[in-house]
Design a protein around this motif. Structure first.
Motif, short mmCIF file in Angstrom:
data_model
loop_
_atom_site.label_atom_id
_atom_site.label_comp_id
_atom_site.label_asym_id
_atom_site.label_seq_id
_atom_site.Cartn_x
_atom_site.Cartn_y
_atom_site.Cartn_z
N ARG A 124 27.62 -13.46 -96.24
CA ARG A 124 26.22 -13.13 -95.99
C ARG A 124 25.42 -12.86 -97.28
NH1 ARG A 124 25.59 -11.54 -90.45
NH2 ARG A 124 23.85 -10.20 -91.01
N ASN A 125 26.08 -12.80 -98.42
CA ASN A 125 25.42 -12.46 -99.69
C ASN A 125 25.90 -13.38 -100.81
OD1 ASN A 125 23.94 -9.83 -99.04
ND2 ASN A 125 26.00 -9.43 -98.24
N LYS A 126 24.91 -13.96 -101.50
CA LYS A 126 25.22 -14.91 -102.57
C LYS A 126 24.23 -14.71 -103.72
CE LYS A 126 25.45 -19.89 -103.35
NZ LYS A 126 25.31 -21.22 -102.75
N ILE A 127 24.72 -14.73 -104.97
CA ILE A 127 23.83 -14.68 -106.13
C ILE A 127 24.18 -15.82 -107.08
CG2 ILE A 127 23.37 -12.19 -105.99
CD1 ILE A 127 25.40 -11.79 -108.24
N GLN A 128 23.17 -16.25 -107.86
CA GLN A 128 23.35 -17.34 -108.82
C GLN A 128 22.63 -16.97 -110.12
OE1 GLN A 128 23.33 -21.54 -106.89
NE2 GLN A 128 21.60 -20.43 -106.04
N LEU A 129 23.23 -17.36 -111.23
CA LEU A 129 22.63 -17.19 -112.55
C LEU A 129 22.68 -18.55 -113.25
CD1 LEU A 129 21.54 -15.30 -114.84
CD2 LEU A 129 23.91 -15.20 -115.64
N THR A 130 21.52 -19.00 -113.73
CA THR A 130 21.45 -20.27 -114.46
C THR A 130 20.74 -20.01 -115.78
OG1 THR A 130 21.28 -21.47 -112.37
CG2 THR A 130 20.68 -22.66 -114.36
N SER A 132 20.36 -9.44 -91.18
CA SER A 132 20.56 -9.39 -89.72
C SER A 132 20.34 -10.80 -89.20
CB SER A 132 19.59 -8.40 -89.06
OG SER A 132 18.27 -8.90 -89.11
N LYS A 133 20.46 -10.95 -87.90
CA LYS A 133 20.31 -12.26 -87.27
C LYS A 133 18.93 -12.86 -87.54
CE LYS A 133 20.86 -14.52 -82.82
NZ LYS A 133 21.16 -14.35 -81.41
N HIS A 134 17.90 -12.04 -87.69
CA HIS A 134 16.53 -12.52 -87.85
C HIS A 134 15.90 -12.09 -89.18
CE1 HIS A 134 16.52 -13.86 -83.71
NE2 HIS A 134 16.97 -12.66 -83.34
N PHE A 135 16.70 -11.60 -90.12
CA PHE A 135 16.11 -11.10 -91.37
C PHE A 135 16.93 -11.60 -92.57
CE2 PHE A 135 15.15 -7.55 -94.40
CZ PHE A 135 13.80 -7.82 -94.52
N LEU A 136 16.25 -12.39 -93.42
CA LEU A 136 16.87 -12.98 -94.62
C LEU A 136 16.04 -12.57 -95.84
CD1 LEU A 136 18.71 -15.15 -96.11
CD2 LEU A 136 16.88 -16.77 -95.60
N VAL A 137 16.69 -12.16 -96.91
CA VAL A 137 16.02 -11.88 -98.17
C VAL A 137 16.43 -12.97 -99.16
CG1 VAL A 137 15.77 -10.27 -100.09
CG2 VAL A 137 15.95 -9.40 -97.75
N ASP A 138 15.45 -13.69 -99.65
CA ASP A 138 15.67 -14.78 -100.60
C ASP A 138 14.79 -14.45 -101.82
OD1 ASP A 138 16.06 -17.15 -101.94
OD2 ASP A 138 15.47 -18.44 -100.27
N TRP A 139 15.38 -14.16 -102.97
CA TRP A 139 14.62 -13.71 -104.13
C TRP A 139 15.01 -14.50 -105.38
CZ3 TRP A 139 17.59 -11.80 -108.08
CH2 TRP A 139 18.89 -11.44 -107.76
N THR A 140 14.10 -14.51 -106.35
CA THR A 140 14.33 -15.21 -107.61
C THR A 140 13.62 -14.44 -108.72
OG1 THR A 140 14.38 -17.36 -106.51
CG2 THR A 140 13.99 -17.37 -108.88
N GLY A 141 14.28 -14.33 -109.87
CA GLY A 141 13.69 -13.78 -111.08
C GLY A 141 13.92 -14.77 -112.22
N VAL A 142 12.86 -15.02 -113.00
CA VAL A 142 12.95 -16.03 -114.06
C VAL A 142 12.39 -15.45 -115.36
CG1 VAL A 142 12.17 -18.31 -114.81
CG2 VAL A 142 12.69 -17.91 -112.41
N PHE A 143 13.05 -15.76 -116.46
CA PHE A 143 12.55 -15.43 -117.80
C PHE A 143 12.59 -16.71 -118.62
CE2 PHE A 143 13.49 -14.55 -122.26
CZ PHE A 143 12.40 -13.79 -122.59
N SER A 144 11.48 -17.03 -119.27
CA SER A 144 11.42 -18.22 -120.12
C SER A 144 10.87 -17.84 -121.49
CB SER A 144 10.51 -19.28 -119.51
OG SER A 144 11.04 -19.74 -118.30
#
Length: 189
Positions: free
Chosen positions: A61-67, A126-138
């Motif tokens: 249910r939880n995933k993070i990515q760093l690029t 939850s079944k009806h609640f998703l948090v999708d977030w992004t942070g970027v530094f350039s």
């Protein structure tokens, strides 16, 4: 985890001739060549890059990515431009092979940096609640720590060996005179 890198180191140059056209007042305003310029460029360019990608599943249910992408370019270039005026200028051309000649020598080094870091995540709370977030530094920068320029001028003319203005003559060249000298040294950070 995924990591990749690249490296390119190349030397290249170019020789080119540029002709400028302008109205010729001696030919009823018809366009004619006003300048003849030889341009010589010699360049050393180095490109480097690194890419890193981390992908981590904490649970289903939880995933993070760093690029992260980091790019660097170094350019060192020497330029020589020899420009001969055919019309106007310092007396213009009297016969083929004569006229004012300006020579410009330029040397430039530059460094360019580009970095982009992105951190993002998805969390099903939850079944009806998703948090999708992004942070970027350039970050991007170009530095020109050294630029030098030397401008010279001279004139090629004729000296007649007889009283006949069309008759035999010799070519003479004035010494090189300085037009401009500049050097810019920038502090490195």
């Amino acid at each position: 985890m995924l990591a990749a890198g690249n490296f390119q180191d190349q030397y290249y140059g170019s020789d080119a001739i540029y002709n400028q056209a302008a109205p010729n007042v001696h030919a009823n305003g018809a366009p004619g060549l006003s300048d003849y310029a030889n341009r010589y460029f010699s360049t050393h360019q180095m490109n480097n890059g690194v890419t890193l990608h981390l992908d981590y599943s904490i649970n289903p249910r939880n995933k993070i990515q760093l690029t992260n992408v980091l790019l660097y370019t170094y350019i060192s270039q020497a330029r020589t431009i020899i420009d001969t005026a055919i019309l106007g200028g310092n007396g213009g051309r009297t016969v083929p092979g004569t006229g004012p000649v300006t020579t410009d020598y330029t040397s430039v080094t530059s460094r360019q940096f580009l970095e982009n870091i992105k951190l993002d995540g998805k969390h099903i709370l939850s079944k009806h609640f998703l948090v999708d977030w992004t942070g970027v530094f350039s970050y991007a920068a170009k530095r020109v720590p050294d630029m030098a320029d030397l401008g010279l001028n001279s004139k090629i003319d004729t000296v007649h060996t007889t009283s006949d203005i069309h008759g035999p003559y010799n070519f003479v060249v004035t010494p090189n005179y300085f037009d401009d000298i500049s050097r810019v040294l920038a502090a490195q950070s």
